[in-house]
Design a protein around this motif. Structure first.
Motif, short mmCIF file in Angstrom:
data_model
loop_
_atom_site.label_atom_id
_atom_site.label_comp_id
_atom_site.label_asym_id
_atom_site.label_seq_id
_atom_site.Cartn_x
_atom_site.Cartn_y
_atom_site.Cartn_z
N ALA B 239 38.42 65.02 32.00
CA ALA B 239 39.22 66.06 32.66
C ALA B 239 38.37 67.31 32.93
CB ALA B 239 40.42 66.42 31.77
N SER B 240 37.58 67.70 31.93
CA SER B 240 36.73 68.90 32.12
C SER B 240 35.74 68.66 33.25
CB SER B 240 35.96 69.20 30.83
OG SER B 240 36.85 69.42 29.78
N ALA B 241 35.13 67.47 33.25
CA ALA B 241 34.13 67.15 34.27
C ALA B 241 34.77 67.12 35.66
CB ALA B 241 33.48 65.81 33.96
N LYS B 242 36.01 66.67 35.72
CA LYS B 242 36.70 66.62 37.01
C LYS B 242 36.93 68.04 37.55
CE LYS B 242 40.94 64.91 39.18
NZ LYS B 242 42.19 64.16 38.97
N VAL B 243 37.36 68.92 36.66
CA VAL B 243 37.59 70.31 37.08
C VAL B 243 36.28 70.93 37.56
CG1 VAL B 243 38.28 72.62 36.29
CG2 VAL B 243 39.53 70.60 35.49
N LEU B 244 35.22 70.74 36.79
CA LEU B 244 33.93 71.36 37.12
C LEU B 244 33.39 70.80 38.43
CD1 LEU B 244 32.29 71.45 33.57
CD2 LEU B 244 33.33 73.35 34.81
N MET B 449 48.38 68.98 24.52
CA MET B 449 47.24 68.73 25.41
C MET B 449 46.47 70.01 25.69
SD MET B 449 49.44 67.87 28.81
CE MET B 449 48.35 68.26 30.14
N ASN B 450 45.24 69.85 26.18
CA ASN B 450 44.44 71.05 26.42
C ASN B 450 44.48 71.46 27.90
OD1 ASN B 450 42.54 69.55 27.79
ND2 ASN B 450 40.96 69.69 26.23
N LEU B 451 43.79 72.52 28.24
CA LEU B 451 43.94 73.11 29.57
C LEU B 451 43.27 72.28 30.66
CD1 LEU B 451 43.52 76.89 28.68
CD2 LEU B 451 45.63 75.61 29.08
N ALA B 452 42.13 71.67 30.35
CA ALA B 452 41.49 70.82 31.37
C ALA B 452 42.39 69.63 31.69
CB ALA B 452 40.13 70.34 30.86
N GLU B 453 43.06 69.11 30.65
CA GLU B 453 43.98 67.99 30.88
C GLU B 453 45.19 68.42 31.70
OE1 GLU B 453 43.09 65.38 26.84
OE2 GLU B 453 44.54 67.02 26.78
N LEU B 454 45.50 69.70 31.64
CA LEU B 454 46.60 70.23 32.45
C LEU B 454 46.17 70.34 33.91
CD1 LEU B 454 49.44 71.83 32.49
CD2 LEU B 454 47.99 73.86 32.53
N LEU B 455 44.96 70.85 34.11
CA LEU B 455 44.49 71.07 35.48
C LEU B 455 44.15 69.77 36.20
CD1 LEU B 455 42.12 74.19 35.53
CD2 LEU B 455 44.52 74.03 36.17
N SER B 456 43.50 68.89 35.47
CA SER B 456 42.94 67.68 36.09
C SER B 456 43.92 66.92 37.01
CB SER B 456 42.37 66.78 35.00
OG SER B 456 41.97 65.56 35.53
N PRO B 457 45.11 66.56 36.52
CA PRO B 457 46.01 65.80 37.40
C PRO B 457 46.55 66.61 38.57
CG PRO B 457 46.75 65.74 35.12
CD PRO B 457 45.72 66.79 35.22
N ALA B 458 46.50 67.94 38.43
CA ALA B 458 47.08 68.79 39.47
C ALA B 458 46.09 69.13 40.59
CB ALA B 458 47.61 70.08 38.83
N ILE B 459 44.84 68.75 40.41
CA ILE B 459 43.84 69.09 41.42
C ILE B 459 44.06 68.26 42.69
CG2 ILE B 459 41.36 69.02 41.96
CD1 ILE B 459 40.80 69.57 39.02
N VAL B 460 44.06 68.97 43.78
CA VAL B 460 44.18 68.29 45.08
C VAL B 460 42.77 68.11 45.62
CG1 VAL B 460 45.14 68.42 47.42
CG2 VAL B 460 46.40 69.41 45.49
N LEU B 461 42.38 66.86 45.81
CA LEU B 461 41.00 66.60 46.25
C LEU B 461 40.95 66.24 47.73
CD1 LEU B 461 39.91 64.57 43.13
CD2 LEU B 461 39.07 66.83 43.76
#
Lengths: 230, 461
Positions: B239-244, B449-461
């Motif tokens: 999840a962190s890697a996806k956000v970054l 859950m942590n914050l990266a796990e929160l952001l990861s599924p919500a990212i629009v790619l």
């Protein structure tokens, strides 16, 4: 008002007080020197806030009852604290005003001091009761804690009676003798007791303020966050 | 000087079986009880722990009792008055007064001073390891500004030095010392795990080109991890890697000193704390990164961001955290988020003590959360007033105090329940484990859950 007293009481009110005051100051100087010799809190990290502003903020914490949950949820307790400590300042002040500046002790000033002494006496009684009865206070109390609050409360009580007699134009009374003997004892005893907390207060508060001010916990502006990374 | 070109990767990458950690392994001699020799040694160690802050805190308590409502132990277990912060600290203070307080040396009983005896030392061990997480909530509610966290850490350092330290906690420190990370993850296994996580990440829609670079020299960010992540929570790294990657952040993970934890913060052993920090500092320098980026870990963040520069005497790079970087990414609009993926769920956020109160990261998580969800509810006590969940201070590494730890988590469980949230967010692995235990124990239906796990599924790619 005039402070017409005999030689013996004058000796107690002035030379004896000065000697005791000097002794107290010396003890404090040693205390402060001992603390200052120890290493202070280092901060080599890149700061997010201001250590100096944090220290000032922390020092003034005493004037912000909303700043701590422990005081914001206990406003009555805070008010008691405030009155009690103002009374301490006024009572100690009166021991200087009476011999040195008796004209300052006008009836109005004396009555104001008496008001705080009286309130502090009642607050002291409540605090004594609390220390004896509240389990969470009793378990942390040592004889010094009981002695200090009983002594202070008695001091306020004696001070109140002494001032009322002073107001009646009686500067040399048995109560005045007790009041100044207690003051003498205070000056000698305080550096060794928990009452000396006011000397430690600036140390702890400044250290606290430096640490948490520098880390951006204190004084932070929620709408203007200083981002890292920049 | 050699004229050969600079290698594309740092030397470590080519040596997957490199011996990390200290050259000579050790096993701390943990003692089950105090002996007269240990007490003698403690007497010698006491003055070495008395910095100005610790000495002023030991001398400064006026026994006003204002701390009694500030501690998660005393609030959650009100029937046990020996868990009051002032009482616990007095186990240490009594000994200090006996040695250094003027009145304590002449009339010890009058000021509650006591000589160091086996009983007092055992009481210190019980209360300062098993009854305090050094969360500093009482410090923030002390009118005198007494720093309980520093004081307790000083006492723990003395106890650890003589061998009276919770065995699991010390094992964690020893493992870090012996292997360079606190779970003894071998270097080759770690690199393989990261490669596997990278493959998993690339299998997500829109992430085909995402990378998790290992030992990339000159990367801007040197991302550090909690060893629980490669061991048990690889999805957190993903999840962190996806956000970054989605935000175009230039980062790398080291194959050497990637562990951001520093359990010497908990056992109070300064030489170990300094050593672990120094390894990481040298590793950041090896890769030439501009930022040391702490992953989502409470004590790890504090140890890296605020303590490490003091332990090693300053660092030649900047230190930040995933919480701050993610907030910056969100703030700058570098990722697009679809809040609707979390519709139907309510979130609350638990402020880790080391991130918020001792770390100054309080608004950043909220910026992240508000950008990702529509339904966010604060707990009654939040930010610097947040109650410790009970898992701080190394408590999770002390099974002998587990029952008390779970009991002390009641106030946090009650506050989570009161929000009605079905997701409890946080940014710390010790908090994760403790929160998972307490929501389960107190029957709360909330996912942690942590914050990266929160952001990861919500990212629009």
């Amino acid at each position: 008002m005039e402070n017409k007293v005999g030689y013996a009481l004058w000796v107690l009110q002035e030379p004896v007080q000065y000697i005791c005051l000097l002794a107290m100051a010396s003890m404090y100087a040693i205390k402060i020197y001992t603390l200052m010799k120890k290493p202070g809190p280092p901060e080599k990290a890149e700061l997010k806030g201001d250590r100096f502003a944090g220290a000032i903020h922390s020092l003034l914490n005493v004037l912000r009852p909303w700043g701590m949950e422990s005081t914001s949820k206990n406003p009555y307790f805070y008010l008691e604290f405030l009155v009690f400590h103002i009374a301490v300042v006024l009572t100690i002040g009166s021991t200087f005003f009476i011999p040195l500046f008796p004209t300052l002790m006008t009836p109005v000033v004396t009555k104001v001091i008496m008001l705080f002494m009286g309130l502090a006496f009642l607050i002291g009684l409540r605090r004594i009761y609390r220390r004896f009865t509240a389990p969470e206070i009793r378990i942390i109390s040592s004889p010094d804690d009981y002695f200090a609050i009983i002594l202070m409360t008695t001091f306020f009580g004696v001070g109140f009676v002494t001032m009322s007699l002073w107001l009646e134009g009686k500067p040399e009374t048995g109560w005045m003798w007790i009041f100044f003997l207690m003051t003498t004892f205070f000056l000698l005893y305080v550096p060794f007791s928990k009452i000396s907390h006011y000397v430690l207060y600036p140390f702890n508060r400044v250290i606290f303020g430096q640490i948490f001010g520098g880390r951006g916990v204190l004084n932070r502006n929620k709408t203007d966050i200083k981002w890292l990374p920049r | 000087m050699s004229n050969s070109p600079e290698p594309a990767v740092a030397p470590a990458e080519s040596t997957k079986t490199e011996k990390l950690g200290a050259p000579v392994e050790r096993k701390w001699h943990v003692k089950s009880e105090f002996t007269p020799e240990m007490l003698q040694e403690m007497e010698k160690l006491l003055p070495t722990k008395l910095s100005r802050a610790v000495a002023a805190s030991l001398a400064g308590c006026i026994h006003c009792g204002m701390c009694s409502d500030a501690c998660h132990y005393s609030v959650s277990i009100p029937e046990d008055k020996t868990l009051l912060p002032a009482y616990k600290a007095d186990r240490f203070r009594k000994w200090y007064k006996y040695r250094f307080d003027w009145m304590g040396r002449i009339f010890p009983a009058f000021v509650g001073a006591k000589p160091l005896t086996k009983e007092l030392a055992e009481d210190m061990y019980d209360k300062l390891f098993g009854g305090c997480t050094m969360c500093r909530r009482c410090t923030f509610n002390c009118p005198m500004g007494v720093d309980y966290g520093l004081m307790v850490r000083g006492a723990r350092g003395i106890l650890t030095q003589v061998g009276r330290v919770p065995e699991n906690l010390q094992d964690t420190v020893d493992t870090h010392y012996n292997h360079g990370n606190n779970m003894a993850v071998p270097q080759d296994e770690f690199v393989e795990t990261i490669e596997w996580i990278e493959e998993e990440l690339q299998s997500e829609d829109g992430c085909e080109n995402f990378k998790i670079p290992v030992d990339k020299k000159g990367a801007r960010y040197f991302l550090t991890l909690n060893p629980r992540e490669p061991k048990y929570y690889p999805l957190t790294i993903q999840a962190s890697a996806k956000v970054l990657n989605a935000a175009g952040v230039d980062f790398t993970i080291s194959s050497r000193y990637w562990d951001l934890t520093n359990y010497a913060l908990f056992n109070g052993c300064d030489p170990d704390a300094k050593l672990f920090s120094q390894w990481q500092v040298d590793d950041v320098k090896r890769l030439g990164c501009e930022y040391l980026l702490a992953g989502e870990c409470g004590h790890g963040y504090r140890a890296l961001r605020w303590e490490s520069p003091n332990w090693v005497g300053g660092v030649p790079f900047k230190i930040t955290s995933m919480m701050e970087l993610m907030a910056k990414i969100v703030q700058d609009g570098r990722i697009k988020l679809d809040k609707s993926v979390w519709d139907g769920h309510r979130f609350t956020y638990h402020d880790s003590c080391n991130i918020a109160r001792s770390g100054g990261v309080m608004e950043e998580p909220r910026i992240i959360i508000r950008a990702a969800v529509n339904d966010f509810v604060e707990m009654e006590h939040n930010r610097e007033q947040s109650f410790c969940c009970g898992g701080g201070g190394g408590a999770l590494a002390m099974p002998e105090f587990a029952k008390r730890r779970i009991a002390a988590g009641k106030i946090k469980a009650d506050e989570i329940r009161a929000t009605g949230a079905d997701h409890c967010l946080q940014s710390c692995h010790n908090c994760t484990d403790q929160l998972k235990e307490i929501v389960d124990h107190y029957g709360i239906k909330a996912k942690v859950m942590n914050l990266a796990e929160l952001l990861s599924p919500a990212i629009v790619l």
